[in-house]
Design a protein around this motif. Structure first.
Motif, PDB file in Angstrom:
ATOM      1  N   GLU A 295      47.066  39.552  28.787  1.00  0.00           N
ATOM      2  CA  GLU A 295      48.191  40.491  28.825  1.00  0.00           C
ATOM      3  C   GLU A 295      48.955  40.493  27.500  1.00  0.00           C
ATOM      4  O   GLU A 295      49.386  41.545  27.016  1.00  0.00           O
TER       5      GLU A 295
ATOM      6  N   GLU B 180      42.913  46.238  34.201  1.00  0.00           N
ATOM      7  CA  GLU B 180      42.749  46.154  35.652  1.00  0.00           C
ATOM      8  C   GLU B 180      43.602  44.995  36.181  1.00  0.00           C
ATOM      9  O   GLU B 180      43.604  43.896  35.625  1.00  0.00           O
ATOM     10  N   GLU B 181      44.339  45.237  37.250  1.00  0.00           N
ATOM     11  CA  GLU B 181      45.309  44.275  37.760  1.00  0.00           C
ATOM     12  C   GLU B 181      44.699  42.900  38.032  1.00  0.00           C
ATOM     13  O   GLU B 181      45.300  41.865  37.728  1.00  0.00           O
ATOM     14  N   LYS B 182      43.510  42.859  38.608  1.00  0.00           N
ATOM     15  CA  LYS B 182      42.921  41.569  38.977  1.00  0.00           C
ATOM     16  C   LYS B 182      42.419  40.769  37.781  1.00  0.00           C
ATOM     17  O   LYS B 182      42.009  39.614  37.933  1.00  0.00           O
TER      18      LYS B 182
ATOM     19  N   LYS C  37      44.471  40.146  35.210  1.00  0.00           N
ATOM     20  CA  LYS C  37      45.662  39.530  34.635  1.00  0.00           C
ATOM     21  C   LYS C  37      45.791  38.059  35.074  1.00  0.00           C
ATOM     22  O   LYS C  37      45.402  37.687  36.169  1.00  0.00           O
TER      23      LYS C  37
END
Length: 332
Positions: A267, A284-286, A288
């Motif tokens: 990030e 993509e959120e997963k 992070k």
């Protein structure tokens, strides 16, 4: 070290403060190599970027200008109120209508209305710049940075405001403090070299000292002093301060067109890359809080760098203009 000595001497020449002998030393040094000529041109460009003149010159200054012009490897024209940006300065300098930066001689008095006007230097994302302030201090500005200073900068106090990242090499002057305002916290020095990182979206202030001593001040109270290798990190909205000793050359590598990462979370890494390449990156959120990276970026293109990340992490990416999307590959 030798280059730094010539930098200071050249800045003095641009300000009209060198003797005939010193000017001859500079001239000889310029002729020694194309690299020296390039450095002289860059310093001249940076000086002109933040020191536009009006046509109010006395004869000896015209002679000095002619001598300087002969040392530049490109044709020059004396400018009035129009600023012409060179290739070194990828910054936009905004001189407000009432407060354009007229350089007066030391015997002339600036009108009070002029003293409160600001000059603003804006560096777009994906670009970097270097400027020379009226006192001869040099400032390298990283991508997405805004630097402001009043027309009264060179009077009783030397004061600037910064949002973004800048490396300051401050001309020593024990009679006039140099202050950098970053919001709630100010950095105060008399002559030193240090790096400030203060991007709004990061919500933290980072100050790193390369040499000399700096003080961090909040609401008139000194928080701490930093010396060579010292770093202070203050999170926005918090009085807590993290002090540490760091490798300064890693922190300031951006000044030499390098980025060095050491166990940097994905990030945080993408924030650097967004400014470095002038793009917007969506992760993509997963992905992070799962990946840290250690490597160096210098001449690699954005696509080359993303290909490198693919070797390290099972990911795929899509570049659509200035928008970049990163997500796990179908195999992950």
């Amino acid at each position: 070290m030798v280059e730094n000595i010539y930098r200071k001497l050249i800045i003095r020449e641009l300000k009209g403060e060198v003797s005939t002998e010193e000017a001859q030393i500079i001239d000889k040094w310029i002729k020694e190599s194309p690299e020296n000529q390039k450095l002289y041109n860059e310093l001249w460009s940076a000086f002109q970027l933040t020191s536009p003149d009006v046509e109010l010159f006395i004869p000896d200054k015209e002679i000095a200008w002619a001598n300087i012009s002969n040392k530049i490897s490109v044709p020059l024209k004396r400018r009035s109120l129009i600023i012409q940006l060179s290739s070194i300065a990828a910054a936009a300098v905004i001189f407000f209508l009432i407060g354009f930066a007229i350089r007066y001689s030391t015997t002339e008095k600036l009108p009070s209305s002029f003293l409160n006007q600001y000059s603003t230097v804006v560096v777009p994302e994906g670009q970097k710049s270097m400027i020379i302030l009226p006192d001869g201090s040099q400032v390298w500005l990283n991508s997405g940075t805004v630097l402001k200073y009043k027309s009264s900068f060179n009077s009783q106090i030397r004061e600037v405001e910064i949002t973004g990242e800048g490396y300051f090499e401050v001309t020593k002057d024990n009679s006039r403090m140099f202050r950098v305002n970053t919001g709630n916290v100010s950095v105060e020095v008399y002559g030193t070299a240090f790096n400030i990182r203060n991007y709004k979206e990061d919500k933290k202030l980072e100050v790193t000292v390369e040499r000399g001593r700096v003080g961090l001040v909040k609401e008139g109270n000194k928080l701490t002093e930093l010396t060579k290798g010292g770093q202070a990190l203050i999170n926005e909205g918090s009085d807590e301060m993290l002090l540490s000793n760091v490798k300064v050359d890693v922190v300031t590598a951006w000044r030499n067109n390098e980025l060095i990462f050491n166990a940097t979370p994905l990030e945080e890494l993408t924030k650097y890359l967004e400014r470095w390449y002038g793009v917007n990156i969506t992760i993509e959120e997963k992905m992070k809080k799962k990946h840290n990276y250690t490597f160096k970026v210098k001449t690699e293109s954005l696509r080359e760098l993303l290909e490198l990340l693919k070797v390290i992490t099972p990911l795929q990416y899509k570049i659509d203009g200035k928008n970049v999307t990163i997500r796990y590959s179908n195999q992950g």
